[in-house]
Design an enzyme around this catalytic site. Structure first.
Site, PDB file in Angstrom:
ATOM      1  N   ALA A   1       0.838  -1.192   0.000  1.00 38.38           N
ATOM      2  CA  ALA A   1       0.000   0.000   0.000  1.00 38.38           C
ATOM      3  C   ALA A   1       0.877   1.247   0.000  1.00 38.38           C
ATOM      4  O   ALA A   1       2.084   1.174   0.231  1.00 38.38           O
ATOM      5  CB  ALA A   1      -0.916  -0.013   1.215  1.00 38.38           C
ATOM      6  N   CYS A   2       0.258   2.378  -0.249  1.00 37.44           N
ATOM      7  CA  CYS A   2       0.922   3.678  -0.232  1.00 37.44           C
ATOM      8  C   CYS A   2       1.715   3.825   1.068  1.00 37.44           C
ATOM      9  O   CYS A   2       1.181   3.517   2.122  1.00 37.44           O
ATOM     10  CB  CYS A   2      -0.144   4.765  -0.330  1.00 37.44           C
ATOM     11  SG  CYS A   2       0.493   6.421  -0.392  1.00 37.44           S
ATOM     12  N   PRO A   3       2.949   4.280   1.055  1.00 40.08           N
ATOM     13  CA  PRO A   3       3.730   4.783  -0.085  1.00 40.08           C
ATOM     14  C   PRO A   3       4.630   3.722  -0.719  1.00 40.08           C
ATOM     15  O   PRO A   3       5.597   4.077  -1.375  1.00 40.08           O
ATOM     16  CB  PRO A   3       4.578   5.864   0.581  1.00 40.08           C
ATOM     17  CG  PRO A   3       4.884   5.288   1.940  1.00 40.08           C
ATOM     18  CD  PRO A   3       3.693   4.444   2.324  1.00 40.08           C
ATOM     19  N   GLY A   4       4.293   2.441  -0.556  1.00 41.94           N
ATOM     20  CA  GLY A   4       5.142   1.347  -1.032  1.00 41.94           C
ATOM     21  C   GLY A   4       5.550   1.438  -2.495  1.00 41.94           C
ATOM     22  O   GLY A   4       6.751   1.459  -2.799  1.00 41.94           O
TER      23      GLY A   4
ATOM     24  N   ASP B   1      -2.447  -0.827  -6.453  1.00 39.60           N
ATOM     25  CA  ASP B   1      -3.103   0.395  -5.977  1.00 39.60           C
ATOM     26  C   ASP B   1      -3.155   1.381  -7.143  1.00 39.60           C
ATOM     27  O   ASP B   1      -2.118   1.838  -7.619  1.00 39.60           O
ATOM     28  CB  ASP B   1      -2.277   0.961  -4.801  1.00 39.60           C
ATOM     29  CG  ASP B   1      -2.763   2.332  -4.358  1.00 39.60           C
ATOM     30  OD1 ASP B   1      -3.855   2.753  -4.800  1.00 39.60           O
ATOM     31  OD2 ASP B   1      -2.046   2.978  -3.576  1.00 39.60           O
TER      32      ASP B   1
END
Lengths: 84, 183
Positions: free
Chosen positions: A21-24, A48
């Site tokens: 998930a963000c910021p991945g 995402d």
């Protein structure tokens, strides 16, 4: 670019950020770009869809060329060309 | 001749003004302030910090008041006086023990959020802190807050870019940054 054109591109560096998930995905792209030869294409896979616009803006800031994106089976592939 | 002198003077003035402007121009740097010590707000700070670092911005985070407890390392034990011990017990012992700003529900809220985060592949606050460290995000911790709450330097996490500072550093960091956020 169309999905077919994107799929036909030779990819110099593939980043699989699916399932993070963000910021991945953005962080994975930032780390991987160093391993992508200058002038070659990097593909970032993400589950995402927020990644698409994030990477577009990131390319603009970093000077890379955004090539396009396509939807795959439950994820998105984003393509860019490393500038420097 | 007189006119030429005037032009020369004008040029000098302009150069001086441009130099002053350049010296005072904001740097491509993000400054964040963490005060709440809430899990949600602290996570937001680190996600924004990591995002900015990915955009090649420099990032400074100032930690004050309740937020300083988020930087405690639960594995480290230190000797304290009575009041320090009491505060130490009441304050969250590290990033893994922070409460939520909403839906705390006697500790159920954070557990539920952590479950949902895991399911969605979102990183924990501890993992975000590690990423931030890798990217060179700098942490500045308010020494007065630590003194008030009896938090010792010896119980803080091992973070490569952490400094213990006062309000002067905060003002300096925030005055030259392009963007400033306080959470």
């Amino acid at each position: 670019m169309t999905a077919e054109e994107l799929m036909a591109m030779e990819v110099g560096k593939l980043v699989d950020a699916r399932g993070t998930a963000c910021p991945g995905p953005l962080l994975d792209a930032k780390r991987a770009i160093a391993e992508c030869p200058v002038g070659e294409v990097m593909e970032v896979q993400s589950s995402d869809d927020g990644t698409i616009i994030d990477i577009q803006r990131w390319c603009k800031k970093m000077g890379h060329e955004y090539l396009g994106d396509r939807e795959d089976d439950g994820f998105w592939s984003v393509y860019l060309r490393r500038a420097k | 001749m007189e006119n030429e002198m005037g032009n020369e003077q004008m040029m000098q003035d302009l150069i001086k003004r441009v130099e002053t402007l350049e010296a005072n121009a904001p740097e491509d740097r993000l400054a964040l302030g963490c005060l709440s010590g809430d899990l949600d707000k602290t996570m937001a700070a680190f996600i924004i910090a990591i995002g900015a670092a990915a955009f090649d911005m420099e990032v400074d985070i100032f930690f004050t008041f309740w937020a300083t407890a988020a930087l405690r390392d639960p594995k480290k034990k230190v000797k304290k006086d009575l009041l320090g011990n009491m505060f130490g017990m009441m304050l969250p012992n590290g990033a893994g023990k922070l409460p939520l700003s909403k839906m705390q529900m006697m500790g159920m809220g954070p557990l539920m959020i952590k479950g949902v985060m895991k399911k969605h592949g979102a990183k924990s606050l501890e993992e975000l802190m590690k990423d931030a460290a890798d990217l060179g995000v700098r942490l500045h911790v308010c020494t007065m807050s630590m003194d008030l709450m009896g938090i010792k330097r010896e119980e803080m996490i091992d973070y490569p870019h952490m400094q213990f500072v006062g309000v002067g550093t905060f003002v300096d960091i925030f005055s030259n940054a392009k963007q400033c956020w306080f959470l």
